[in-house]
Structure formats: C-alpha cells, structure tokens
Design a protein around this motif. Sequence first.
Motif, mmCIF file in Angstrom:
data_model
loop_
_atom_site.group_PDB
_atom_site.id
_atom_site.type_symbol
_atom_site.label_atom_id
_atom_site.label_comp_id
_atom_site.label_asym_id
_atom_site.label_seq_id
_atom_site.Cartn_x
_atom_site.Cartn_y
_atom_site.Cartn_z
ATOM 1 N N THR A 23 36.621 46.609 50.409
ATOM 2 C CA THR A 23 37.379 45.788 51.339
ATOM 3 C C THR A 23 38.807 46.303 51.364
ATOM 4 O OG1 THR A 23 36.009 43.869 50.847
ATOM 5 C CG2 THR A 23 38.123 43.450 51.894
ATOM 6 N N ILE A 24 39.353 46.453 52.575
ATOM 7 C CA ILE A 24 40.705 46.961 52.767
ATOM 8 C C ILE A 24 41.516 45.909 53.500
ATOM 9 C CG2 ILE A 24 42.115 48.800 53.764
ATOM 10 C CD1 ILE A 24 39.459 50.464 53.875
ATOM 11 N N GLY A 25 42.610 45.491 52.901
ATOM 12 C CA GLY A 25 43.511 44.532 53.520
ATOM 13 C C GLY A 25 44.954 44.968 53.325
ATOM 14 N N ALA A 26 45.869 44.100 53.702
ATOM 15 C CA ALA A 26 47.297 44.370 53.479
ATOM 16 C C ALA A 26 47.544 44.465 51.974
ATOM 17 C CB ALA A 26 48.128 43.247 54.088
ATOM 18 N N THR A 27 48.678 45.016 51.582
ATOM 19 C CA THR A 27 48.953 45.192 50.154
ATOM 20 C C THR A 27 48.988 43.864 49.400
ATOM 21 O OG1 THR A 27 51.320 45.271 50.610
ATOM 22 C CG2 THR A 27 50.177 47.383 50.402
ATOM 23 N N ASN A 28 49.206 42.746 50.109
ATOM 24 C CA ASN A 28 49.197 41.442 49.437
ATOM 25 C C ASN A 28 47.831 40.751 49.539
ATOM 26 O OD1 ASN A 28 49.329 40.876 52.171
ATOM 27 N ND2 ASN A 28 50.768 39.186 51.942
ATOM 28 N N TYR A 29 46.838 41.415 50.112
ATOM 29 C CA TYR A 29 45.491 40.847 50.236
ATOM 30 C C TYR A 29 44.871 40.680 48.852
ATOM 31 C CZ TYR A 29 40.490 40.607 51.259
ATOM 32 O OH TYR A 29 39.179 40.230 51.310
ATOM 33 N N VAL A 30 44.229 39.532 48.646
ATOM 34 C CA VAL A 30 43.501 39.269 47.405
ATOM 35 C C VAL A 30 42.065 38.967 47.789
ATOM 36 C CG1 VAL A 30 43.296 37.756 45.394
ATOM 37 C CG2 VAL A 30 45.554 38.389 46.255
ATOM 38 N N SER A 31 41.143 39.652 47.175
ATOM 39 C CA SER A 31 39.725 39.475 47.479
ATOM 40 C C SER A 31 39.275 38.075 47.108
ATOM 41 C CB SER A 31 38.895 40.504 46.718
ATOM 42 O OG SER A 31 37.529 40.326 46.988
ATOM 43 N N PRO A 32 38.685 37.340 48.081
ATOM 44 C CA PRO A 32 38.177 36.011 47.727
ATOM 45 C C PRO A 32 36.981 36.122 46.793
ATOM 46 C CG PRO A 32 37.689 36.534 50.022
ATOM 47 C CD PRO A 32 38.484 37.673 49.465
ATOM 48 N N THR A 33 36.769 35.103 46.000
ATOM 49 C CA THR A 33 35.623 35.119 45.097
ATOM 50 C C THR A 33 34.382 34.625 45.831
ATOM 51 O OG1 THR A 33 36.160 32.906 44.311
ATOM 52 C CG2 THR A 33 37.056 34.756 43.062
ATOM 53 N N SER A 34 33.249 35.199 45.503
ATOM 54 C CA SER A 34 31.958 34.799 46.056
ATOM 55 C C SER A 34 30.962 34.683 44.917
ATOM 56 C CB SER A 34 31.444 35.838 47.051
ATOM 57 O OG SER A 34 32.261 35.907 48.180
ATOM 58 N N PRO A 35 30.157 33.634 44.922
ATOM 59 C CA PRO A 35 29.143 33.512 43.868
ATOM 60 C C PRO A 35 28.208 34.726 43.875
ATOM 61 C CG PRO A 35 29.267 31.497 45.184
ATOM 62 C CD PRO A 35 30.114 32.531 45.869
ATOM 63 N N GLY A 36 27.968 35.279 42.704
ATOM 64 C CA GLY A 36 27.054 36.406 42.585
ATOM 65 C C GLY A 36 27.691 37.770 42.825
ATOM 66 N N TYR A 37 28.987 37.812 43.158
ATOM 67 C CA TYR A 37 29.684 39.079 43.391
ATOM 68 C C TYR A 37 30.872 39.195 42.458
ATOM 69 C CZ TYR A 37 27.168 40.444 47.587
ATOM 70 O OH TYR A 37 26.205 40.840 48.454
ATOM 71 N N ARG A 38 31.207 40.423 42.099
ATOM 72 C CA ARG A 38 32.404 40.697 41.304
ATOM 73 C C ARG A 38 33.297 41.613 42.099
ATOM 74 N NH1 ARG A 38 31.802 41.271 35.221
ATOM 75 N NH2 ARG A 38 34.020 41.564 35.532
ATOM 76 N N SER A 39 34.599 41.423 42.002
ATOM 77 C CA SER A 39 35.579 42.259 42.687
ATOM 78 C C SER A 39 36.441 42.979 41.668
ATOM 79 C CB SER A 39 36.493 41.406 43.574
ATOM 80 O OG SER A 39 35.806 40.916 44.669
#
Length: 103
Positions: free
Chosen positions: A69-85
């Motif tokens: 996932t690519i976002g702005a430099t202040n982007y934080v990956s949301p958490t999702s059940p069953g996934y790790r970031s």
Amino acid sequence: MRSWAFAVIKKHPATNGCLETIPNEEIPKSIINLYATPPRHAWIAPKTSESEESVMFMWGGGFFHWGITIGATNYVSPTSPGYRSFKLAPGIYYQREAAWGLL
C-alpha cells in the motif's frame, strides 16, 4: 512509486467511498515485476474518517494474500483482522495474511 501513486489517484479518483480499480496497463513495470506474476488486484482506496487515500496492490489467492500500500508520508496502514502490516518507508506498507511473524 509514490509520485506515480498520486498521479493515478488524480486520474482515477475513488468516489462514493468505493474502491477504484486501476487498469493493468497503467501499472508500472517496476511494480509488475516485483513478483513472478503481476498483481491480482490494484486499486485506489478512498479517503475515509479512519485513513487517507492510498494505492493498493495485492498478490496471491485462495489461502494467502500479500500486498503493498502506497500513501502520503503521513499515511498509516489501517488494521484488518487476519492481516499484518509492516512499514517499509513512511506511508508505504507491506501487508500479508496471517498472525504469525516474519522470520
């Protein structure tokens, strides 16, 4: 990758809270060639109350998926059940299914 991601967000704005699919022919070769097969899915996630807009790529199928996932430099990956970031750089994340850690 980030400058391309922002250009594709402008070209294909995700509206009405829906994901916007990115046509395969618009994905750069540098991303296509990250793995032996091209991404199964590529889309733009809209801005929400919980997250800024971002471009997402997903590989795999059936029992296991992984992606970037690519976002702005202040982007934080949301958490999702069953996934790790895992943060690769400011605003760029690697995600995968499963709760076990990387070796």
